[in-house]
Design a protein around this motif. Structure first.
Motif, PDB file in Angstrom:
ATOM      1  N   CYS A  18      25.548  32.654  25.030  1.00 37.27           N
ATOM      2  CA  CYS A  18      26.323  33.884  25.204  1.00 37.27           C
ATOM      3  C   CYS A  18      27.070  33.881  26.533  1.00 37.27           C
ATOM      4  CB  CYS A  18      25.418  35.103  25.096  1.00 37.27           C
ATOM      5  SG  CYS A  18      24.822  35.439  23.415  1.00 37.27           S
TER       6      CYS A  18
ATOM      7  N   THR B 109      35.773  33.179  26.667  1.00 31.08           N
ATOM      8  CA  THR B 109      36.584  34.230  26.055  1.00 31.08           C
ATOM      9  C   THR B 109      37.392  34.972  27.112  1.00 31.08           C
ATOM     10  OG1 THR B 109      34.967  34.531  24.269  1.00 31.08           O
ATOM     11  CG2 THR B 109      36.513  36.340  24.657  1.00 31.08           C
TER      12      THR B 109
ATOM     13  N   SER C 130      24.547  37.782  15.128  1.00 31.16           N
ATOM     14  CA  SER C 130      25.846  38.184  15.666  1.00 31.16           C
ATOM     15  C   SER C 130      26.690  36.976  16.064  1.00 31.16           C
ATOM     16  CB  SER C 130      25.652  39.098  16.879  1.00 31.16           C
ATOM     17  OG  SER C 130      25.044  40.314  16.507  1.00 31.16           O
TER      18      SER C 130
ATOM     19  N   VAL D 286      30.567  35.854  14.777  1.00 32.44           N
ATOM     20  CA  VAL D 286      31.671  35.348  15.592  1.00 32.44           C
ATOM     21  C   VAL D 286      32.208  34.039  15.022  1.00 32.44           C
ATOM     22  CG1 VAL D 286      32.318  34.472  17.869  1.00 32.44           C
ATOM     23  CG2 VAL D 286      30.852  36.496  17.686  1.00 32.44           C
TER      24      VAL D 286
ATOM     25  N   HIS E 294      34.378  34.564  11.909  1.00 30.99           N
ATOM     26  CA  HIS E 294      35.701  35.154  12.153  1.00 30.99           C
ATOM     27  C   HIS E 294      36.624  34.220  12.921  1.00 30.99           C
ATOM     28  CE1 HIS E 294      35.190  39.084  10.374  1.00 30.99           C
ATOM     29  NE2 HIS E 294      34.027  39.221  10.978  1.00 30.99           N
TER      30      HIS E 294
ATOM     31  N   TRP F 298      40.375  36.111  14.077  1.00 33.74           N
ATOM     32  CA  TRP F 298      40.309  37.006  15.231  1.00 33.74           C
ATOM     33  C   TRP F 298      41.204  36.495  16.355  1.00 33.74           C
ATOM     34  CZ3 TRP F 298      34.463  38.435  16.269  1.00 33.74           C
ATOM     35  CH2 TRP F 298      34.109  39.521  15.436  1.00 33.74           C
TER      36      TRP F 298
ATOM     37  N   LEU G 260      37.874  39.356  19.579  1.00 38.61           N
ATOM     38  CA  LEU G 260      36.631  38.706  19.987  1.00 38.61           C
ATOM     39  C   LEU G 260      36.052  39.378  21.230  1.00 38.61           C
ATOM     40  CD1 LEU G 260      34.502  36.462  19.952  1.00 38.61           C
ATOM     41  CD2 LEU G 260      36.131  34.995  21.156  1.00 38.61           C
TER      42      LEU G 260
ATOM     43  N   LEU H 216      32.332  41.207  21.488  1.00 37.18           N
ATOM     44  CA  LEU H 216      31.302  40.779  22.430  1.00 37.18           C
ATOM     45  C   LEU H 216      30.888  41.914  23.366  1.00 37.18           C
ATOM     46  CD1 LEU H 216      32.682  37.234  23.422  1.00 37.18           C
ATOM     47  CD2 LEU H 216      31.012  37.807  21.651  1.00 37.18           C
TER      48      LEU H 216
ATOM     49  N   ASP I 139      28.878  44.612  20.699  1.00 34.05           N
ATOM     50  CA  ASP I 139      27.774  44.205  19.832  1.00 34.05           C
ATOM     51  C   ASP I 139      26.478  44.234  20.645  1.00 34.05           C
ATOM     52  OD1 ASP I 139      26.768  42.722  17.275  1.00 34.05           O
ATOM     53  OD2 ASP I 139      26.028  41.551  18.973  1.00 34.05           O
TER      54      ASP I 139
ATOM     55  N   SER J  82      40.285  41.724  11.986  1.00 34.10           N
ATOM     56  CA  SER J  82      40.138  41.533  13.425  1.00 34.10           C
ATOM     57  C   SER J  82      40.308  42.831  14.191  1.00 34.10           C
ATOM     58  CB  SER J  82      41.161  40.502  13.910  1.00 34.10           C
ATOM     59  OG  SER J  82      42.454  41.002  13.729  1.00 34.10           O
TER      60      SER J  82
END
Length: 462
Positions: free
Chosen positions: A161, A168, A302, A306, A309, A319, A324, A328, A331, A407
């Motif tokens: 994560c 991201t 989860s 991701v 998508h 997405w 995205l 994040l 969620d 999205s």
């Protein structure tokens, strides 16, 4: 690895390429000063690299990265740093300047810091030097250390994560530039780890030699050939998007390809293998991602949402970076790993425009209108985004497949937001009529925003 003294090797210091100290250690000259080479940095080829050398591998043959010491104690630089050296033919001026031109425009907490860059010329060759922060590890070596019995530990959900949040954020920064910057080479080797930091702050995106601000939308054989030549050199087969694998599909090839690469990266971190074979044929027929049954309980569902998508073959349905980002953020299973980390951007900036399309022998096709935020219109609210994250988050014990959500927020989000006006079973006919009118106006306003940014309208509220 140290380099011995060889009088017949290298260029003169006046040409700013390399020379040797009296003690036999190699130096690279930068800003007219020698920087002592301590080690040549290199990695074992990753298993997802094809056995037959690809054009992208050939491109890297003239690129080297060294750990160097600031032996002249210049105040502009730290004591130790990484120095990337690239060599080009004298007629490759555009190629030589491409990476440093991109680097001169960007600066973000999750992008490897660059201290200085320059281009020099010697004996019919162009030498590019890029001095940047030194990170002692990268994501590929970290993943590799957890492979095999007794070879370390698999990446924890927290580590995955943290890496996902960092990349991201960096990609959101790149895609929000004007023009947008597509990295095109997001893979574990290009994600550095700064062991002096922790959480998402330790991950740094690097290597912008493949980055571009141009898109393709091929209509002719010549344009497809141009796109294929570029893609073969500047992308890795294992992380290449379906539209890149088949430019003849006439789908737009743009920064959305980075989102596919992030999906491949996430899958690789979770399962230590690629989701698809690194060949064009494996990507052109609407590939469907599959998960190893024995691994489904290892990480939160989860993350599979991701992956589903991002590994969407149709770039229009895939997405984008801010879909995205906001998933994040909201969620529950992923956002608990955020800590104090803040995304650089969470939405498209005012006036943002998509990349120009490279064409041959025709006019550049028109772009979607610039993104604009009108205060008189109603935006998709934070509450709507939270609802999207909740709708996509797997329930306890649910199967691994993710719902095929858009999205953006669900089409009935406006209806739900307007529940303050009364329930759907309201007995007052006038209130019900008023509520329907407001819902319709808000839905039309929302669709205007989406149309202005080139996004599909929401389905009508039921």
């Amino acid at each position: 690895m140290f380099f011995g003294h060889r009088k017949d090797k290298g260029f003169s210091s006046g040409n700013k390429v390399q020379q040797y100290h009296g003690n036999g250690l190699e130096s690279i000259v930068l800003m007219g000063k020698p920087f002592r080479v301590l080690q040549k940095l290199s990695d074992t080829p990753a298993p997802y690299m094809t056995s037959r050398p690809s054009h992208s591998e050939d491109k890297d043959k003239g690129r080297f990265v060294y750990l160097v010491e600031n032996s002249c104690r210049l105040s502009e630089f730290p004591r130790h740093m990484a120095l990337k050296r690239c060599v080009f033919n004298v007629d490759q001026v555009g190629d030589a300047h491409r990476e440093i031109d991109i680097l001169s425009r960007i600066k973000d907490k999750n992008i490897c810091r660059v201290f200085h860059s320059e281009v020099s010329r010697s004996e019919g060759r162009l030498g590019v030097s890029i001095a940047m922060e030194y990170c002692s590890n990268n994501l590929y070596r970290r993943i590799r250390s957890g492979m095999g019995s007794g070879a370390g530990t698999r990446l924890s959900e927290s580590e995955i994560c943290h890496a996902l949040l960092a990349i991201t954020s960096a990609v959101g920064y790149l895609h929000s530039q004007q023009p947008p910057i597509a990295h095109r080479d997001i893979r574990p080797e290009n994600i550095l780890i700064n062991n002096k930091a922790s959480g998402p702050a330790q991950f740094k995106l690097t290597n912008f030699s493949s980055a571009t601000t141009d898109a393709y939308h091929c209509e002719t054989r010549e344009e497809a050939s141009m796109a294929i030549a570029d893609i073969e050199v500047n992308t890795n087969p294992g992380f290449r998007s379906p539209e890149m694998a088949d430019p003849w599909s006439r789908k737009r090839i743009c920064e959305k390809s980075d989102m596919w690469s992030i999906g491949v990266l996430l899958y690789y971190m979770m399962y230590l293998k690629l989701p698809f074979e690194p060949t064009n044929m494996a990507l052109v027929n609407n590939p469907k991602v599959r998960y190893p049954e024995s691994e489904l309980s290892r990480y939160t569902g989860s993350l599979r949402v991701v992956v589903d998508h991002l590994l969407e073959p149709d770039p229009e349905k895939r997405w984008d970076v801010f879909a995205l980002t906001n998933f994040l953020r909201f969620d529950e299973d992923v956002s608990r790993h955020l800590g104090t980390f803040i995304f650089t951007r969470t939405e498209w900036p005012e006036g943002w425009e998509e990349q120009d399309v490279k064409v041959i022998g025709r006019e550049v096709p028109p772009k979607a209108p610039p993104v604009t935020y009108n205060d008189d219109l109603v935006h998709e609210t934070t509450q709507d985004i939270k609802k999207m994250a909740e709708a996509n988050r797997p329930k306890s014990g649910a199967a691994s497949s993710a719902p095929a959500a858009s999205s953006h927020a669900r089409g009935d989000a406006v209806s739900e937001a307007m529940m303050v006006l009364g329930g759907e079973d309201d007995d007052d006919p006038e209130m019900a009529k008023y509520r329907e009118m407001i819902i319709k106006e808000q839905q039309e306003a929302l669709n205007q925003i989406k149309a202005a940014s080139g996004r599909p309208p929401s389905p009508p509220s039921s």
